[in-house]
Design a protein around this motif. Structure first.
Motif, PDB file in Angstrom:
ATOM      1  N   GLY A   2       0.722  -1.215   0.098  1.00 20.91           N
ATOM      2  CA  GLY A   2       0.081  -0.247   0.110  1.00 20.91           C
ATOM      3  C   GLY A   2       0.733   1.082  -0.021  1.00 20.91           C
ATOM      4  N   ILE A   3       1.918   1.091  -0.104  1.00 21.50           N
ATOM      5  CA  ILE A   3       3.082   2.371   0.178  1.00 21.50           C
ATOM      6  C   ILE A   3       3.747   2.440  -1.183  1.00 21.50           C
ATOM      7  N   THR A   4       3.436   3.423  -1.971  1.00 24.59           N
ATOM      8  CA  THR A   4       4.226   3.824  -3.111  1.00 24.59           C
ATOM      9  C   THR A   4       5.473   4.554  -2.997  1.00 24.59           C
ATOM     10  N   VAL A   5       6.428   3.821  -3.584  1.00 28.83           N
ATOM     11  CA  VAL A   5       7.811   4.404  -3.381  1.00 28.83           C
ATOM     12  C   VAL A   5       8.199   5.176  -4.798  1.00 28.83           C
ATOM     13  N   TYR A   6       8.313   6.601  -4.424  1.00 28.14           N
ATOM     14  CA  TYR A   6       8.390   7.500  -5.611  1.00 28.14           C
ATOM     15  C   TYR A   6       9.847   7.901  -5.395  1.00 28.14           C
ATOM     16  N   THR A   8      -0.674   9.833  -4.759  1.00 34.05           N
ATOM     17  CA  THR A   8      -1.609   8.876  -4.949  1.00 34.05           C
ATOM     18  C   THR A   8      -3.110   9.333  -4.948  1.00 34.05           C
ATOM     19  N   GLU A   9      -3.840   8.281  -5.727  1.00 33.72           N
ATOM     20  CA  GLU A   9      -5.379   8.772  -5.624  1.00 33.72           C
ATOM     21  C   GLU A   9      -5.957   8.588  -4.204  1.00 33.72           C
ATOM     22  N   ALA A  10      -5.334   7.911  -3.219  1.00 36.45           N
ATOM     23  CA  ALA A  10      -6.014   7.816  -1.915  1.00 36.45           C
ATOM     24  C   ALA A  10      -5.513   9.132  -1.294  1.00 36.45           C
ATOM     25  N   ASP A  11      -4.530   9.755  -1.571  1.00 37.20           N
ATOM     26  CA  ASP A  11      -4.063  11.114  -0.848  1.00 37.20           C
ATOM     27  C   ASP A  11      -4.720  12.368  -1.362  1.00 37.20           C
ATOM     28  N   LEU A  12      -5.518  12.213  -2.246  1.00 36.16           N
ATOM     29  CA  LEU A  12      -5.997  13.523  -2.998  1.00 36.16           C
ATOM     30  C   LEU A  12      -7.139  14.072  -2.294  1.00 36.16           C
ATOM     31  N   VAL A  14       0.722  24.290 -12.481  1.00 36.96           N
ATOM     32  CA  VAL A  14       1.665  23.863 -11.625  1.00 36.96           C
ATOM     33  C   VAL A  14       1.229  23.117 -10.679  1.00 36.96           C
ATOM     34  N   ALA A  15      -0.088  23.269 -10.051  1.00 36.86           N
ATOM     35  CA  ALA A  15      -0.504  22.265  -9.137  1.00 36.86           C
ATOM     36  C   ALA A  15      -0.750  20.840  -9.710  1.00 36.86           C
ATOM     37  N   LEU A  16      -1.087  20.897 -10.965  1.00 38.64           N
ATOM     38  CA  LEU A  16      -1.246  19.632 -11.831  1.00 38.64           C
ATOM     39  C   LEU A  16       0.012  18.976 -11.677  1.00 38.64           C
ATOM     40  N   TYR A  17       1.068  19.648 -12.234  1.00 40.17           N
ATOM     41  CA  TYR A  17       2.494  19.037 -12.365  1.00 40.17           C
ATOM     42  C   TYR A  17       2.872  18.562 -10.975  1.00 40.17           C
ATOM     43  N   ARG A  18       2.632  19.404  -9.819  1.00 40.34           N
ATOM     44  CA  ARG A  18       3.149  18.794  -8.507  1.00 40.34           C
ATOM     45  C   ARG A  18       2.360  17.497  -8.207  1.00 40.34           C
ATOM     46  N   LEU A  19       1.309  17.359  -8.819  1.00 45.49           N
ATOM     47  CA  LEU A  19       0.539  16.073  -8.178  1.00 45.49           C
ATOM     48  C   LEU A  19       1.155  14.845  -8.808  1.00 45.49           C
TER      49      LEU A  19
END
Length: 160
Positions: A23-27, A42-46, A70-75
């Protein structure tokens, strides 16, 4: 063959840069692969604002403001490519660590020289070395290319 091995290992490293484990994404932001296949958020953190912005993403991008873009880029990404390449100042810690290690080594060398090392042998004294040169001249040691070849025995002085 080596090129193929390098290509295969780089693909494996890239594919592991964005894995989901328990369940943890490594980015990870990487210069060699600046666009990983997963998103930074991630979708769960939106949040609700982020979800509304994400629905706007599917529409016309000309209607979006610069801040929304810019906010979309930061997502999707944590840092831009220029932010990843920006200097971090890490070299200061490395240079400081090297100087600290050298200082510790010099300190321990001084302690050993002062308290542990035995005194120098008498052959290291200036008087003994001068006496050894006089002895080698007296016995005409190595008269062709050595120290005796540089001494004039008729005038009892060094050749000029």
């Amino acid at each position: 063959m080596a090129v193929n091995m390098l290509r295969i290992t780089s693909r494996r490293a890239i594919s592991t840069s964005c894995q989901r484990s328990s369940g943890i994404t490594v980015y990870a932001d990487r210069l060699d692969y600046p666009a990983p296949p997963c998103r930074f958020v991630t979708e769960a953190d939106l949040t609700s604002d982020m979800q509304a912005l994400k629905t706007k993403e599917g529409g016309d991008w000309k209607e979006l403001s610069l801040d929304e873009k810019v906010a979309l880029y930061r997502l999707s990404f944590d840092k831009s490519y220029s932010e990843m390449r920006a200097p971090t100042g890490e070299w200061k810690y490395i240079v400081g660590g090297v100087f600290a290690a050298c200082a510790v080594a010099i300190f321990f060398y001084g302690l050993q020289k002062k308290f542990i090392a035995p005194p120098l042998p008498e052959t290291m004294s200036k008087e003994w070395q001068e006496a050894a040169v006089k002895y080698n001249i007296a016995i005409r040691n190595n008269p062709v290319t050595g120290i005796a070849s540089q001494y004039d025995y008729e005038k009892n002085e060094w050749k000029k």
